[in-house]
Design an enzyme around this catalytic site. Structure first.
Site, PDB file in Angstrom:
ATOM      1  N   ARG A  75       0.823  -1.217   0.000  1.00  0.00           N
ATOM      2  CA  ARG A  75       0.000   0.000   0.000  1.00  0.00           C
ATOM      3  C   ARG A  75       0.857   1.268   0.000  1.00  0.00           C
ATOM      4  O   ARG A  75       0.478   2.274  -0.592  1.00  0.00           O
ATOM      5  CB  ARG A  75      -0.917  -0.021   1.229  1.00  0.00           C
ATOM      6  N   HIS A  79       0.295   4.573  -2.345  1.00  0.00           N
ATOM      7  CA  HIS A  79       0.050   5.920  -1.818  1.00  0.00           C
ATOM      8  C   HIS A  79       1.188   6.880  -2.150  1.00  0.00           C
ATOM      9  O   HIS A  79       0.989   8.088  -2.172  1.00  0.00           O
ATOM     10  CB  HIS A  79      -0.198   5.861  -0.309  1.00  0.00           C
ATOM     11  N   ASP A  80       2.361   6.359  -2.407  1.00  0.00           N
ATOM     12  CA  ASP A  80       3.453   7.218  -2.866  1.00  0.00           C
ATOM     13  C   ASP A  80       3.212   7.631  -4.315  1.00  0.00           C
ATOM     14  O   ASP A  80       3.229   8.816  -4.648  1.00  0.00           O
ATOM     15  CB  ASP A  80       4.794   6.474  -2.741  1.00  0.00           C
ATOM     16  N   VAL A  83       0.561  10.364  -5.554  1.00  0.00           N
ATOM     17  CA  VAL A  83       0.714  11.761  -5.141  1.00  0.00           C
ATOM     18  C   VAL A  83       2.067  12.272  -5.637  1.00  0.00           C
ATOM     19  O   VAL A  83       3.098  11.846  -5.146  1.00  0.00           O
ATOM     20  CB  VAL A  83       0.602  11.888  -3.602  1.00  0.00           C
ATOM     21  N   GLY A  85       3.684  11.437  -8.138  1.00  0.00           N
ATOM     22  CA  GLY A  85       4.507  10.386  -8.722  1.00  0.00           C
ATOM     23  C   GLY A  85       5.264   9.577  -7.690  1.00  0.00           C
ATOM     24  O   GLY A  85       5.244   9.886  -6.494  1.00  0.00           O
ATOM     25  N   ASP A  87       7.952   9.085  -5.844  1.00  0.00           N
ATOM     26  CA  ASP A  87       9.121   9.891  -5.491  1.00  0.00           C
ATOM     27  C   ASP A  87       9.425   9.867  -4.000  1.00  0.00           C
ATOM     28  O   ASP A  87      10.190  10.696  -3.504  1.00  0.00           O
ATOM     29  CB  ASP A  87       8.900  11.344  -5.934  1.00  0.00           C
ATOM     30  N   ASN A 107      -4.053   8.689   4.825  1.00  0.00           N
ATOM     31  CA  ASN A 107      -2.827   8.103   5.383  1.00  0.00           C
ATOM     32  C   ASN A 107      -2.805   8.016   6.907  1.00  0.00           C
ATOM     33  O   ASN A 107      -2.245   7.076   7.481  1.00  0.00           O
ATOM     34  CB  ASN A 107      -1.617   8.927   4.931  1.00  0.00           C
ATOM     35  N   PRO A 176      -7.922   7.814  -3.993  1.00  0.00           N
ATOM     36  CA  PRO A 176      -9.349   7.488  -3.926  1.00  0.00           C
ATOM     37  C   PRO A 176      -9.758   7.182  -2.489  1.00  0.00           C
ATOM     38  O   PRO A 176      -8.939   6.773  -1.682  1.00  0.00           O
ATOM     39  CB  PRO A 176      -9.463   6.234  -4.799  1.00  0.00           C
ATOM     40  N   HIS A 206      -6.420  -5.775  -2.555  1.00  0.00           N
ATOM     41  CA  HIS A 206      -7.255  -5.963  -1.363  1.00  0.00           C
ATOM     42  C   HIS A 206      -7.573  -7.442  -1.118  1.00  0.00           C
ATOM     43  O   HIS A 206      -8.538  -7.760  -0.449  1.00  0.00           O
ATOM     44  CB  HIS A 206      -8.542  -5.141  -1.473  1.00  0.00           C
ATOM     45  N   ASP A 266      -4.352 -13.970  -3.804  1.00  0.00           N
ATOM     46  CA  ASP A 266      -5.095 -14.878  -4.683  1.00  0.00           C
ATOM     47  C   ASP A 266      -6.320 -14.160  -5.260  1.00  0.00           C
ATOM     48  O   ASP A 266      -6.442 -12.943  -5.093  1.00  0.00           O
ATOM     49  CB  ASP A 266      -5.509 -16.136  -3.896  1.00  0.00           C
TER      50      ASP A 266
HETATM   51  C1  HEM Z   1      -9.348   1.612  -5.896  1.00  0.00           C
HETATM   52  C2  HEM Z   1      -9.191   2.510  -4.969  1.00  0.00           C
HETATM   53  C3  HEM Z   1      -8.710   2.178  -3.581  1.00  0.00           C
HETATM   54  C4  HEM Z   1      -9.305   2.577  -2.423  1.00  0.00           C
HETATM   55  C5  HEM Z   1     -10.535   3.458  -2.298  1.00  0.00           C
HETATM   56  C6  HEM Z   1      -8.545   2.008  -1.343  1.00  0.00           C
HETATM   57  C7  HEM Z   1      -8.815   2.219   0.001  1.00  0.00           C
HETATM   58  C8  HEM Z   1      -8.241   1.517   1.026  1.00  0.00           C
HETATM   59  C9  HEM Z   1      -8.629   1.627   2.403  1.00  0.00           C
HETATM   60  C10 HEM Z   1      -9.700   2.566   2.940  1.00  0.00           C
HETATM   61  C11 HEM Z   1      -7.889   0.745   3.108  1.00  0.00           C
HETATM   62  C12 HEM Z   1      -7.975   0.484   4.601  1.00  0.00           C
HETATM   63  C13 HEM Z   1      -7.173   1.508   5.356  1.00  0.00           C
HETATM   64  C14 HEM Z   1      -7.454   1.499   6.842  1.00  0.00           C
HETATM   65  O1  HEM Z   1      -8.588   1.313   7.249  1.00  0.00           O
HETATM   66  O2  HEM Z   1      -6.496   1.737   7.596  1.00  0.00           O
HETATM   67  C15 HEM Z   1      -7.007   0.095   2.185  1.00  0.00           C
HETATM   68  C16 HEM Z   1      -6.088  -0.865   2.534  1.00  0.00           C
HETATM   69  C17 HEM Z   1      -5.218  -1.446   1.631  1.00  0.00           C
HETATM   70  N1  HEM Z   1      -5.041  -1.084   0.328  1.00  0.00           N
HETATM   71 FE1  HEM Z   1      -6.309   0.048  -0.776  1.00  0.00          FE
HETATM   72  N2  HEM Z   1      -7.524   1.265  -1.851  1.00  0.00           N
HETATM   73  C18 HEM Z   1      -7.572   1.351  -3.214  1.00  0.00           C
HETATM   74  C19 HEM Z   1      -6.671   0.795  -4.089  1.00  0.00           C
HETATM   75  C20 HEM Z   1      -5.537   0.119  -3.710  1.00  0.00           C
HETATM   76  C21 HEM Z   1      -4.432  -0.195  -4.574  1.00  0.00           C
HETATM   77  C22 HEM Z   1      -4.316   0.249  -6.017  1.00  0.00           C
HETATM   78  C23 HEM Z   1      -3.537  -0.899  -3.835  1.00  0.00           C
HETATM   79  C24 HEM Z   1      -2.211  -1.456  -4.233  1.00  0.00           C
HETATM   80  C25 HEM Z   1      -1.886  -1.791  -5.446  1.00  0.00           C
HETATM   81  C26 HEM Z   1      -4.106  -1.032  -2.513  1.00  0.00           C
HETATM   82  C27 HEM Z   1      -3.546  -1.756  -1.488  1.00  0.00           C
HETATM   83  C28 HEM Z   1      -4.067  -1.848  -0.216  1.00  0.00           C
HETATM   84  C29 HEM Z   1      -3.606  -2.795   0.784  1.00  0.00           C
HETATM   85  C30 HEM Z   1      -2.583  -3.880   0.553  1.00  0.00           C
HETATM   86  C31 HEM Z   1      -4.313  -2.527   1.958  1.00  0.00           C
HETATM   87  C32 HEM Z   1      -4.150  -3.207   3.330  1.00  0.00           C
HETATM   88  C33 HEM Z   1      -3.038  -2.505   4.081  1.00  0.00           C
HETATM   89  C34 HEM Z   1      -2.709  -3.065   5.441  1.00  0.00           C
HETATM   90  O3  HEM Z   1      -3.246  -4.074   5.880  1.00  0.00           O
HETATM   91  O4  HEM Z   1      -1.857  -2.444   6.121  1.00  0.00           O
HETATM   92  N3  HEM Z   1      -5.295  -0.378  -2.468  1.00  0.00           N
HETATM   93  N4  HEM Z   1      -7.231   0.585   0.914  1.00  0.00           N
END
Ligand code: HEM
Ligand SMILES: *[C@@H]1O[C@H](CO)[C@@H](O)[C@H](O)[C@H]1NC(C)=O
Ligand SMILES: *[C@@H]1O[C@H](CO)[C@@H](O)[C@H](O)[C@H]1NC(C)=O
Ligand SMILES: *[C@@H]1O[C@H](CO)[C@@H](O)[C@H](O)[C@H]1NC(C)=O
Ligand SMILES: *[C@@H]1O[C@H](CO)[C@@H](O)[C@H](O)[C@H]1NC(C)=O
Length: 340
Positions: A75, A79-80, A83, A85, A87, A107, A176, A206, A266
């Protein structure tokens, strides 16, 4: 009548142009490992040959200690990159005279893994001081995290440099949100040069990791007209409501995105979403939005691990290519948390 004279000199000149052109084409072929934005697979080949091995072994150690860290590291790269690019602007700490991205809404109280990045950086500084950027550490650590979790492997393009600034407002605007509309998700990805296929494939991240109640509580109680989200499976809704009561525990309580295999990369994410068990609203609407192009891809990936893995790798490379700093731009930070 004028006659075109073919002097031997001209023919020779033409030949040398031809030879130059052929040489140029051969030279371009040798550059095939290099992307158009100046990144390359072998960037540290001479300057820090062990860079990738060091990162990999430290990610492995961290995952052995805590499986979730793979998700957290993946993640960080996302997130890097979204925003300003890829960097490493994300990694800069706030202080009295500097505001970075860590306290932006997407964040704050949420991102994890910074200590692992610090550890990797300090080891790389010992092996090859001032050479490997924090932005590249994030890209490689994300790839290794996915591979270690059973996901695809891809060759990471390298050579990103670190920014000397950050943007909190950019983090608030460009990332997003879990309650973004389908249109907003599409738009925010498009602004980064990513299409709906990238959106669906990258959301597959996810399949690992956890989310806090704060990220999905809204849909349990107050989605539309103060009713829960109608796309949510009713049994799953009850479970989520038990973990996340209407008041309190927003940041403390977490749920796995994929309760079936929370640390395994998976296609269960897609199976869950199709079953009305997507954790975030942004997950569910990829499938439930009528007439959307995303729905078909979600369905397709539920039974096509190979296609998902292939697209995920391709989309990660695309995401990793977002506006890198190269050449004389930016710097190689000594400490990922502060500019030199
Ligand atoms: C499509 C739009 C996306 C939204 C709205 C979104 C939003 C979120 C949110 C709200 C969380 C939970 C954060 C929390 O409650 O602390 C999360 C976790 C996560 N996101 Fe996304 N995400 C998106 C796309 C992505 C992308 C593109 C990736 C990576 C390629 C990603 C990887 C992850 C991972 C791996 C977690 C779990 C992190 C952890 O357990 O520490 N997400 N995301
Ligand atoms: C998303 O949630 C935030 C904070 O709870 C709220 O301010 C915003 O209006 C919501 N956006 C949408 C599209 O529902
Ligand atoms: C849901 O709406 C009620 C009434 O508007 C409000 O008191 C409550 O805080 C909201 N809960 C969530 C989780 O948004
Ligand atoms: C939530 O976690 C914080 C920090 O770990 C702790 O101080 C607080 O008491 C916890 N709150 C609840 C309701 O458990
Ligand atoms: C605050 O952070 C900025 C950015 O990393 C850095 O340049 C500056 O030296 C820091 N100031 C202090 C007092 O640490």
């Amino acid at each position: 009548m004028a006659r075109i004279k073919h002097s031997p000199g001209l023919t020779l000149q033409f030949q040398s142009v031809l030879i130059t052109a052929v040489a140029l084409m051969l030279w371009i072929q040798t550059l095939d490992a290099q992307s158009c934005n100046g990144l390359s697979h072998h960037f540290y080949y001479k300057s820090c040959p062990k860079a990738q091995a060091i990162i990999k072994s430290m990610v492995e150690d961290a995952v052995k200690k805590e499986a979730r860290i793979a998700a957290s590291l993946l993640r960080l790269h996302f997130h890097d990159c979204f925003v300003k690019g890829c960097d490493a602007s994300l990694l800069l700490d706030d202080n009295a005279s500097f505001t970075g991205e860590k306290t932006a809404i997407p964040n704050k109280n949420s991102l994890r893994g910074f200590e692992v990045v610090d550890k990797i950086k300090s080891n790389l500084e010992k092996a090859c001081p001032g050479v490997v950027s924090c932005a590249d550490i994030l890209a490689v650590a994300a790839r290794d995290s996915v591979a270690i979790s059973g996901g695809p492997f891809w060759k990471v393009l390298l050579g990103r440099r670190d920014s000397r600034s950050a943007s909190k407002s950019g983090a608030n605007e460009d990332l997003p949100a879990p309650n973004s509309t389908h249109q907003t998700l599409e738009t925010k990805f498009k602004l980064q040069g990513l299409n709906v296929v990238d959106l669906v494939a990258l959301s597959g991240a996810h399949t690992i990791g956890l989310a806090r109640c704060a990220s999905f509580k809204q849909r349990l109680y107050n989605q539309t007209g103060n009713k829960p989200d109608q796309t949510l499976d009713t049994t799953y809704l009850k479970q989520l409501r038990t973990v996340c009561p209407q008041t309190g525990t927003d940041n403390n309580q977490t749920r796995p995105f994929d309760p079936v295999s929370p640390t395994k990369f998976d296609v269960n994410y897609y199976k869950n979403v199709v079953a009305g068990k997507g954790l975030l609203n942004s997950d569910e609407i990829l499938y439930s939005t009528k007439g959307s192009r995303t729905a078909g891809f979600v369905k397709y990936y539920t039974t096509n691990t190979h296609a998902f893995f292939k697209q995920f790798a391709a989309s990660m490379i695309k995401m990793g290519n977002i506006s890198p700093l190269t050449g004389f731009h930016g710097e190689i930070r000594k400490n990922c948390r502060r500019i030199n």
